[in-house]
Motif scaffolding. Structure first.
Motif, PDB file in Angstrom:
ATOM      1  N   HIS A   1       0.851  -1.201   0.000  1.00 30.99           N
ATOM      2  CA  HIS A   1       0.000   0.000   0.000  1.00 30.99           C
ATOM      3  C   HIS A   1       0.883   1.245   0.000  1.00 30.99           C
TER       4      HIS A   1
ATOM      5  N   HIS B   1      -6.035   0.132   5.273  1.00 32.17           N
ATOM      6  CA  HIS B   1      -5.759   1.069   6.380  1.00 32.17           C
ATOM      7  C   HIS B   1      -6.865   1.111   7.452  1.00 32.17           C
TER       8      HIS B   1
ATOM      9  N   LYS C   1      -8.601  -0.795  -6.204  1.00 31.95           N
ATOM     10  CA  LYS C   1      -9.044  -0.095  -4.998  1.00 31.95           C
ATOM     11  C   LYS C   1     -10.260   0.742  -5.347  1.00 31.95           C
TER      12      LYS C   1
ATOM     13  N   HIS D   1       1.695   5.138  -2.243  1.00 30.00           N
ATOM     14  CA  HIS D   1       1.231   6.131  -3.221  1.00 30.00           C
ATOM     15  C   HIS D   1       2.426   6.975  -3.631  1.00 30.00           C
TER      16      HIS D   1
ATOM     17  N   ASP E   1       0.588   2.649   3.701  1.00 27.72           N
ATOM     18  CA  ASP E   1      -0.186   3.751   3.118  1.00 27.72           C
ATOM     19  C   ASP E   1       0.724   4.972   2.956  1.00 27.72           C
TER      20      ASP E   1
END
Ligand code: URP
Ligand code: ZN
Ligand code: ZN
Length: 470
Positions: free
Chosen positions: A59, A245, A156, A61, A322
């Protein structure tokens, strides 16, 4: 190139034993006691060290446009920082722009990673629009199948961020029904976005604009309700679901209840929810709280032990990061005077193994095997990378971390490798760190020195969730 790792304490999700590991090229060729050292190019002495499979962070970004800016780590800086902390694979989130094609989102992310990734990477696809801007309301369902064939085997969906990323229940149900057929896995951001939006607007109207109101306007019930709804939709569609998360006990209970009934419901949490709290945020002066503005937000401290218990009981199967970093000075600043404009996300890709070793293994909350399982083996199984990644076995990729369980260090933005000007764990003392990191047999971190290079990381075509469990 042959490398022999001698005398390490090999730790997998199930085993703990002293042996040598022979690497031939990019894979593990043999595991055993006193393996012969002749014809070997390099010997690594792992006496007193743990030899673990490289971490898998499913996870992240990287280089993601979000909240009026772009996350501060790109594929080069982010994967390099990951490697320093013992993570050797990531699965990042590509985005289908609203009205755009799913395939275009995938190609945009390949471009971002190309020539930059320092470790192997897979991609999930964030689906925002099933029509892909066409007159066919379900055009993207076929596109979902086609990206699955390209090794993008998870998606997602967002139940939060109305008008930006949020999709409605019908879309969620259709997407879940599609994955029930194509074998992929839907990852869900589960918060009731519409209700939260109303609460947020009320707060702003009352002049409540400081960062703490980001947390106070996103109640745990909004998370619990969405987790329950997401699981119910998955159950109706006959598909597995993975909650990302997860932050609160209220949400955890919904997962536990479903799993007790045999539903294919899975969930991850992140170090920030295990170790930081709403009470910590309340103590942060002035605008400092913006450093921990992410969604879901930090929760009351009592939730933390419930999450650790969830990890022990396997209600939670994975700890990811995350990782979505925004610099405090230039990016979080966008929301000074209005918390709704603070870019949501925090940095963590480098520190996951360290934090969980110190606060999980050293503090005896989880075993060393469970540490490997939740940070590497289960992410590999869940996301179609196993057994190529996620374990130490003959034939697996030689993604191996020589972990020094006694190295004492202090987390700080001054020394970390993430391209962000603060640490959520500034000054935290840790015992245990990655000493040598190998990716497909190549040493990329050697005693704090960077030996890797941008562009060496490869895109991993992942198996489907259904395929992974056959
Ligand atoms: O605040 C967060 N979590 N930012 C990253 C995007 C997401 O929702 O995962
Ligand atoms: Zn999310
Ligand atoms: Zn995220």
């Amino acid at each position: 190139m042959k490398t022999l790792i001698q005398n390490g304490n090999i730790v997998t999700a199930v085993d703990n034993f002293t042996a040598d590991v022979l690497i031939d090229g990019s894979t593990i060729a043999a595991i055993g006691a006193h393996l012969p050292a002749q014809n070997v190019d390099k010997i690594i002495d792992a006496n007193g060290m743990l030899v673990i499979p490289g971490g898998i962070d499913n996870h992240t970004h990287l280089d993601m446009p979000f909240g009026g800016t772009t996350s501060a780590d790109d594929f080069e800086s982010g994967t390099r920082a990951a490697a320093f902390g013992g993570t050797t694979s990531i699965v990042d989130f590509a985005i289908q722009t609203r009205g755009g094609k799913v395939q275009d989102g995938l190609e945009a992310w390949w471009k971002k990673a190309d020539g930059k990734a320092c470790i192997d990477y897979g991609l999930h696809m964030i689906v925002t629009d099933l029509s892909e801007g066409s007159t066919d309301p379900d055009k993207a369902l076929a596109s979902m199948d086609s990206v699955v064939r390209e090794g993008v085997t998870s998606f997602k969906l967002f139940m939060a961020y109305p008008g930006v990323l949020m999709v409605d229940d019908g879309t969620i149900f259709k997407a879940l029904s599609q994955t029930a057929k194509n074998g992929a896995l839907i990852c869900m951001h589960a918060e009731n976005g519409n209700a939260i939006d109303v609460i947020v607007k009320r707060a702003i109207a009352e002049g409540k604009t400081a960062p703490i109101y980001h947390a106070l306007t996103r109640p745990t019930t909004a998370e619990g309700e969405a987790v329950h709804r997401a699981i119910a939709l998955a159950e109706m569609a006959g598909a597995p679901i993975y909650i990302v998360h997860l932050s609160s006990n209220e949400a955890l209970e919904k997962v536990a209840e479903a799993r007790d009934r045999g539903v294919m419901a899975y969930a991850e949490t992140c170090p920030q929810y295990l170790l930081l709290s709403l009470e910590d945020m309340e103590k942060m002066p002035d605008f400092e709280g913006a450093k921990v503005v992410f969604t879901p937000p930090l929760r009351e401290k009592w939730n933390q032990e419930k999450l650790w218990e969830g990890l022990r009981m396997n209600t939670l199967q994975v700890v990811s990061t995350d990782h979505c970093p925004f610099c405090f000075k230039e990016q979080k600043e966008l929301g000074r005077g209005d918390f709704t404009k603070i870019p949501n996300g925090g940095p963590g890709i480098e520190n996951r193994l360290q934090l969980l070793f110190e606060h999980g293994v050293n503090k005896k909350r989880i075993s060393v095997n469970r540490w490997v399982e939740i940070t590497s083996t289960t992410p590999a199984k869940m996301f179609g990378l196993y057994p190529r990644k996620g374990t130490i076995a003959v034939g697996s990729d030689a993604d191996i971390v020589i972990w020094d369980p006694n190295q004492e260090h202090v987390l700080s933005a001054k020394t970390h490798h993430m391209r962000v000007d603060y640490s959520m764990f500034e000054g935290w003392k840790i015992k245990g760190n990655a000493k040598i990191v190998l990716s497909r047999g190549e040493v990329i971190v050697d005693n704090g020195q960077w030996k890797g290079r941008a562009g060496r990381g490869e895109f991993i075509k992942r198996a489907t969730y259904a395929g992974a469990w056959k």
